[in-house]
Design an enzyme around this catalytic site. Structure first.
Site: not given
Length: 311
Positions: A183, A239, A293
């Protein structure tokens, strides 16, 4: 997923319609090459251990420095912690370790912590700004621009991180540096890998494998990463994070995407070119799934829940 949802809400509010599409009219081109099917066994050597190191970065700095972070630490075996930095808030954590399995120095960056809103503030500074050529001297005059928030996050720890890597290389005799993150940590890791590539001796192999990577810069930045670092990044199903910031604002992914098609962990594709429309670039926020995610990525799920002090 509170902070991630806030992130997407802020993006949608700020950008309105453009973010919901695939940026028609963007000056950056999407690749259209046909993806190649990959088996799980094809990815283990490139992504499994980086994913395990990236998972550790979500645990508390105390548990990492003592290497007592439960399953995330024990899964990696006999690893030696060397250094950490950041405050797990406005300055996300990074740590440096020595991996004896291949005598490498590992740098792992913490991802966006969903329970800490300070972390997300790094993500929502959406503007493109010039890359700091003082840290990347070979990029002067190339028109490279990067995400403002990601560069600010990288700059906060770059000097201490470089010093720690150099000391680790000297103390261990390692000839490899492996950089990873998930991320926000993935976005900062791309800058770290490029920075280290230009800073360490050319004989040192610098590799980069990251997860859930958002777009981090313009076309020139993507081209620079392709030509110098060689990004390997994994995206997961629907995602939404890999499709922001949008290409309509001038952002572009580098090459090197591996896309997971479903929860089975048996169906992956190698996506040729930059921002391949047959992979995550073809997703829409209207059909996104924020739970994708955090994973799984080769059986690894990111976040603090797997840590002994998890939340």
């Amino acid at each position: 997923m509170f902070a991630l949802l806030n992130f997407l809400a802020l993006l949608s509010s700020a950008l309105s319609a453009p973010i919901l599409g695939l940026s028609p009219g963007s000056e950056n081109a999407a690749a259209t090459g046909t993806p190649t099917a990959l088996a799980l066994s094809d990815l283990q050597s490139s992504f499994k251990r980086p994913a395990q190191f990236a998972r550790v970065a979500f645990c508390s700095s105390v548990s990492i420095s003592n290497w007592t972070c439960g399953e995330p630490c024990t899964a990696l075996g006999n690893v030696t912690f060397l250094q950490s930095g950041g405050d797990q808030g406005l300055i996300p954590l990074y740590y440096i370790a020595h991996d004896p399995t291949d005598n490498s120095i590992v740098v792992a960056h913490e991802g966006t912590v969903t329970s800490n809103i300070l972390s997300i503030l790094n993500d929502v500074k959406l503007g493109l700004v010039d890359l700091n050529v003082t840290r990347f001297p070979s990029t002067a005059g190339k028109g490279i621009q990067v995400h403002s928030g990601f560069q600010q996050t990288f700059e906060r720890t770059a000097d201490g991180l470089l010093a720690g890597v150099m000391k680790g290389l000297s103390d261990t005799g390692a000839k490899k540096v492996a950089v990873t993150g998930h991320s926000l940590g993935a976005a900062v890791a791309t800058m770290t890998a490029a920075f280290l590539k230009q800073s360490v001796d050319p004989s040192i192999d610098v590799s980069l494998a990251v997860f859930g990577l958002p777009r981090g810069g313009n076309q020139a930045w993507a081209d620079f990463l392709d030509s110098t670092v060689g990004v390997k990044y994994m995206t997961n199903q629907q995602d939404p994070v890999p499709i922001v910031p949008p290409r309509s604002l001038g952002f572009q992914h580098p090459s090197g995407e591996i896309h997971s098609l479903d929860q089975s962990q048996n169906n992956f594709t190698s996506c040729p070119g930059q921002d391949n429309e047959h992979c995550s670039t073809g997703n829409s926020l209207l059909q996104s799934n924020t739970t994708n995610h955090d994973g799984p990525y080769l059986g690894i799920t990111f976040g603090r829940k797997s840590c002994p002090d998890g939340q």
